[in-house]
Scaffold this motif. Structure first.
Motif, PDB file in Angstrom:
ATOM      1  N   ALA A 108      37.264  36.568  60.901  1.00  0.00           N
ATOM      2  CA  ALA A 108      36.072  36.899  60.104  1.00  0.00           C
ATOM      3  C   ALA A 108      36.485  37.075  58.655  1.00  0.00           C
ATOM      4  CB  ALA A 108      35.401  38.165  60.627  1.00  0.00           C
ATOM      5  N   TRP A 109      35.513  37.032  57.777  1.00  0.00           N
ATOM      6  CA  TRP A 109      35.764  37.260  56.355  1.00  0.00           C
ATOM      7  C   TRP A 109      34.455  37.750  55.725  1.00  0.00           C
ATOM      8  CZ3 TRP A 109      35.440  32.652  58.817  1.00  0.00           C
ATOM      9  CH2 TRP A 109      34.389  31.808  58.462  1.00  0.00           C
ATOM     10  N   GLY A 110      34.583  38.349  54.566  1.00  0.00           N
ATOM     11  CA  GLY A 110      33.381  38.832  53.905  1.00  0.00           C
ATOM     12  C   GLY A 110      33.616  39.093  52.434  1.00  0.00           C
ATOM     13  N   SER A 111      32.516  39.092  51.662  1.00  0.00           N
ATOM     14  CA  SER A 111      32.569  39.369  50.227  1.00  0.00           C
ATOM     15  C   SER A 111      31.590  40.488  49.918  1.00  0.00           C
ATOM     16  CB  SER A 111      32.202  38.123  49.418  1.00  0.00           C
ATOM     17  OG  SER A 111      33.148  37.090  49.605  1.00  0.00           O
ATOM     18  N   GLY A 112      32.073  41.486  49.195  1.00  0.00           N
ATOM     19  CA  GLY A 112      31.227  42.606  48.793  1.00  0.00           C
ATOM     20  C   GLY A 112      30.991  42.576  47.294  1.00  0.00           C
ATOM     21  N   ALA A 113      29.733  42.642  46.883  1.00  0.00           N
ATOM     22  CA  ALA A 113      29.364  42.463  45.480  1.00  0.00           C
ATOM     23  C   ALA A 113      29.421  43.767  44.699  1.00  0.00           C
ATOM     24  CB  ALA A 113      27.967  41.868  45.389  1.00  0.00           C
ATOM     25  N   GLY A 114      29.858  43.649  43.459  1.00  0.00           N
ATOM     26  CA  GLY A 114      29.694  44.730  42.509  1.00  0.00           C
ATOM     27  C   GLY A 114      28.301  44.709  41.916  1.00  0.00           C
ATOM     28  N   THR A 115      28.000  45.676  41.073  1.00  0.00           N
ATOM     29  CA  THR A 115      26.648  45.777  40.519  1.00  0.00           C
ATOM     30  C   THR A 115      26.369  44.669  39.521  1.00  0.00           C
ATOM     31  OG1 THR A 115      26.688  48.173  40.824  1.00  0.00           O
ATOM     32  CG2 THR A 115      25.057  47.276  39.280  1.00  0.00           C
ATOM     33  N   ARG A 116      27.319  44.365  38.658  1.00  0.00           N
ATOM     34  CA  ARG A 116      27.085  43.382  37.594  1.00  0.00           C
ATOM     35  C   ARG A 116      27.359  41.963  38.077  1.00  0.00           C
ATOM     36  NH1 ARG A 116      30.953  44.338  33.131  1.00  0.00           N
ATOM     37  NH2 ARG A 116      32.334  44.970  34.836  1.00  0.00           N
ATOM     38  N   ASP A 117      26.619  41.021  37.510  1.00  0.00           N
ATOM     39  CA  ASP A 117      26.887  39.596  37.734  1.00  0.00           C
ATOM     40  C   ASP A 117      27.522  39.061  36.460  1.00  0.00           C
ATOM     41  OD1 ASP A 117      27.034  37.044  38.638  1.00  0.00           O
ATOM     42  OD2 ASP A 117      24.882  36.666  38.708  1.00  0.00           O
ATOM     43  N   GLY A 138      31.377  33.523  34.864  1.00  0.00           N
ATOM     44  CA  GLY A 138      32.723  32.978  34.900  1.00  0.00           C
ATOM     45  C   GLY A 138      33.679  33.667  35.835  1.00  0.00           C
ATOM     46  N   ARG A 139      33.249  34.755  36.480  1.00  0.00           N
ATOM     47  CA  ARG A 139      34.138  35.473  37.394  1.00  0.00           C
ATOM     48  C   ARG A 139      33.302  36.159  38.457  1.00  0.00           C
ATOM     49  NH1 ARG A 139      35.547  40.623  37.968  1.00  0.00           N
ATOM     50  NH2 ARG A 139      34.545  41.240  36.025  1.00  0.00           N
ATOM     51  N   PRO A 140      33.409  35.740  39.724  1.00  0.00           N
ATOM     52  CA  PRO A 140      32.649  36.418  40.776  1.00  0.00           C
ATOM     53  C   PRO A 140      33.064  37.885  40.867  1.00  0.00           C
ATOM     54  CG  PRO A 140      33.521  34.321  41.574  1.00  0.00           C
ATOM     55  CD  PRO A 140      34.191  34.603  40.259  1.00  0.00           C
ATOM     56  N   ASN A 141      32.126  38.774  40.666  1.00  0.00           N
ATOM     57  CA  ASN A 141      32.400  40.210  40.711  1.00  0.00           C
ATOM     58  C   ASN A 141      32.311  40.682  42.162  1.00  0.00           C
ATOM     59  OD1 ASN A 141      32.787  42.890  39.958  1.00  0.00           O
ATOM     60  ND2 ASN A 141      30.626  43.217  39.481  1.00  0.00           N
ATOM     61  N   VAL A 142      33.341  40.327  42.941  1.00  0.00           N
ATOM     62  CA  VAL A 142      33.338  40.632  44.371  1.00  0.00           C
ATOM     63  C   VAL A 142      34.713  41.110  44.811  1.00  0.00           C
ATOM     64  CG1 VAL A 142      31.537  38.926  44.880  1.00  0.00           C
ATOM     65  CG2 VAL A 142      33.957  38.283  45.104  1.00  0.00           C
ATOM     66  N   THR A 143      34.713  41.899  45.874  1.00  0.00           N
ATOM     67  CA  THR A 143      35.921  42.210  46.635  1.00  0.00           C
ATOM     68  C   THR A 143      35.823  41.463  47.948  1.00  0.00           C
ATOM     69  OG1 THR A 143      36.147  44.414  45.676  1.00  0.00           O
ATOM     70  CG2 THR A 143      37.254  44.035  47.774  1.00  0.00           C
ATOM     71  N   ASP A 167      41.306  41.559  49.327  1.00  0.00           N
ATOM     72  CA  ASP A 167      41.551  40.780  48.109  1.00  0.00           C
ATOM     73  C   ASP A 167      40.842  41.458  46.948  1.00  0.00           C
ATOM     74  OD1 ASP A 167      41.898  38.971  46.094  1.00  0.00           O
ATOM     75  OD2 ASP A 167      40.555  37.438  46.932  1.00  0.00           O
ATOM     76  N   PRO A 168      41.571  42.306  46.182  1.00  0.00           N
ATOM     77  CA  PRO A 168      40.977  42.988  45.041  1.00  0.00           C
ATOM     78  C   PRO A 168      41.309  42.288  43.717  1.00  0.00           C
ATOM     79  CG  PRO A 168      42.970  44.110  45.692  1.00  0.00           C
ATOM     80  CD  PRO A 168      42.933  42.812  46.438  1.00  0.00           C
ATOM     81  N   SER A 169      41.449  40.954  43.778  1.00  0.00           N
ATOM     82  CA  SER A 169      41.860  40.210  42.577  1.00  0.00           C
ATOM     83  C   SER A 169      40.797  40.226  41.492  1.00  0.00           C
ATOM     84  CB  SER A 169      42.217  38.767  42.943  1.00  0.00           C
ATOM     85  OG  SER A 169      41.123  38.112  43.562  1.00  0.00           O
ATOM     86  N   ALA A 170      39.552  40.589  41.841  1.00  0.00           N
ATOM     87  CA  ALA A 170      38.498  40.759  40.839  1.00  0.00           C
ATOM     88  C   ALA A 170      38.121  42.227  40.703  1.00  0.00           C
ATOM     89  CB  ALA A 170      37.262  39.933  41.213  1.00  0.00           C
ATOM     90  N   GLY A 171      38.906  43.116  41.300  1.00  0.00           N
ATOM     91  CA  GLY A 171      38.621  44.542  41.249  1.00  0.00           C
ATOM     92  C   GLY A 171      38.122  45.051  42.582  1.00  0.00           C
ATOM     93  N   VAL A 172      38.015  46.375  42.682  1.00  0.00           N
ATOM     94  CA  VAL A 172      37.532  46.976  43.921  1.00  0.00           C
ATOM     95  C   VAL A 172      36.889  48.325  43.609  1.00  0.00           C
ATOM     96  CG1 VAL A 172      39.803  48.004  44.431  1.00  0.00           C
ATOM     97  CG2 VAL A 172      38.133  47.688  46.266  1.00  0.00           C
ATOM     98  N   ALA A 173      35.727  48.543  44.202  1.00  0.00           N
ATOM     99  CA  ALA A 173      35.048  49.835  44.176  1.00  0.00           C
ATOM    100  C   ALA A 173      34.673  50.166  45.605  1.00  0.00           C
ATOM    101  CB  ALA A 173      33.807  49.781  43.289  1.00  0.00           C
TER     102      ALA A 173
END
Length: 402
Positions: A214-223, A226-231, A7-13
């Motif tokens: 299973a499921w998981g969330s990976g965080a980006g550097t910035r917080d 209003g938008r969780p910065n996660v993949t 789910d890259p709806s908030a971006g992906v790195a």
């Protein structure tokens, strides 16, 4: 099938996808071992539990131990991967990802992929991200992957040559054929992240039908407020369906054949092995009356049947379309009508009776013998079949004659 949906709806790195897979249970030791096998002690990987806009996630930290790492070419990286002691699926996927990334960067900069020589491809952290993700997928036993719409971002980002628009050119090149949107301000998807999605997720789709494991969330550097910065990733067993037989549908539209010839054409294609054949009257070009001949063919007989259609009609060509078929298990039972045997065709689906139909040629024969209307024999045969237990929606009361 052990499937992962990205789910890259908030971006992906690269580090975000790696964090998501580690959050979903991938073995960190296996990831570290694979990264070490490729780049040695120059990089280390650690994780941290963080929140992004109130959502808990795992941040994968790829830490460099070389103050000024070299800018490697794709040729050099491929040699490193070829000689690394990693599982073959990890090597194969990593090569696929870097090949996609180098091809995109080469197209953007106008150089051959093998000669791409710049920070985005050659940096140790990008190598660790790609190898780490491929190792995490292998550790999780993933056999297939798909992804949702990718948020690429908007605005500008500063690179070695100055400010460039977002999405950056390499991300745009890697997005060919994928579903994308802006999704917000800034660079939400990096070239490495897009290369991982483009190379490993073979299908664009919303969350597919899965039995989630299973499921998981990976965080980006910035917080970002209003938008969780996660993949995110969701893993599970994908629903599978039994393989269905294939058939080719052959069609020809004919407006200049003597109509008296059509019964013979249908008889010949059926005798030659067609699964079915039928004729539909239509109005063709210039208002001419015409017929569409349709022949349903087993794939292995399609060439022969196409040639037969050409030989027996006046068509100048035949259209071919491939279909799958749901084929009921079928067989025969015999019922009695006033002492006469009438074969009844029965169709089963997963052990349940779906179709019960007396064979009409035999119905007509019995009707002629008895001097009854055909509809009376047909009704009597249905009644006899139901009395014997052959009813739609019920189990078969006995064996069928094949």
């Amino acid at each position: 099938m052990n499937h992962v949906w990205i789910d890259p709806s908030a971006g992906v790195a690269g580090d975000m996808l790696l964090g998501a897979l580690l959050d979903a249970g991938a073995d960190l030791a296996a990831v570290r071992a694979a990264v070490h096998a490729v780049v040695g002690d120059a990089v280390s990987v650690r994780t941290e539990r963080v929140t992004r806009a109130g959502l808990a996630a795992t941040k994968a930290h790829v830490e460099l131990h070389d103050e000024d790492p070299p800018h490697r070419t794709w040729t050099t990286i491929r040699r490193m991967l070829d000689h690394a002691a990693v599982p073959e699926p990890v090597r194969r996927n990593a090569v696929t990802v870097f090949a996609a990334l180098a091809t995109a960067e080469g197209a953007v900069h106008g150089v051959p992929a093998d000669d791409v020589h710049f920070h985005e491809v050659g940096a140790l952290d990008s190598i660790a991200d790609v190898v780490g993700v491929c190792a995490a997928l292998h550790a999780l036993g993933v056999t297939s992957a798909s992804a949702g719409t990718v948020a690429l971002g908007s605005g500008t980002v500063r690179a070695a040559h100055g400010a460039i628009p977002v999405p950056v050119p390499a991300v745009v090149a890697l997005s060919r054929g994928r579903r994308v949107r802006a999704g917000g301000e800034g660079e939400l998807t990096t070239p490495t992240g897009m290369a991982l999605v483009a190379a490993l997720a073979t299908t664009d789709e919303d969350l597919p039908e899965l039995t989630v494991t299973a499921w998981g969330s990976g965080a980006g550097t910035r917080d970002v407020g209003g938008r969780p910065n996660v993949t995110r990733v969701v893993l599970g067993e994908r629903a599978t369906r039994a393989a269905r037989p294939l058939a080719h549908q052959l069609e020809a539209t004919v407006d200049d054949l003597d109509p008296r010839l059509w019964p013979g054409v249908l008889a010949r294609v059926l005798a030659a092995g067609a699964l079915d054949a039928w004729l539909v009257p239509v109005v063709g070009k210039k208002g001419r009356p015409a017929h569409v001949l349709t022949v349903l063919s087993p794939p292995e007989r399609s060439d022969e049947l196409e040639e037969l259609v050409v030989a027996t009609t006046t068509t100048l060509g035949v259209r071919r379309t491939e279909y799958t078929r749901l084929v009921l298990e079928r067989g025969w039972v015999e019922v009695g009508v006033e002492g006469h045997a009438v074969p009844v065709k029965v169709g089963l689906l997963r052990g349940v009776v779906q179709q019960v139909m007396p064979e009409f040629e035999d119905v007509a024969r019995v009707a002629a013998d008895l001097g009854w209307p055909e509809r009376r024999v047909l009704a009597a045969a249905h009644t006899a079949a139901a009395a014997a237990g052959w009813t739609v929606g019920g189990p078969p009361p006995g064996d069928l004659r094949r």
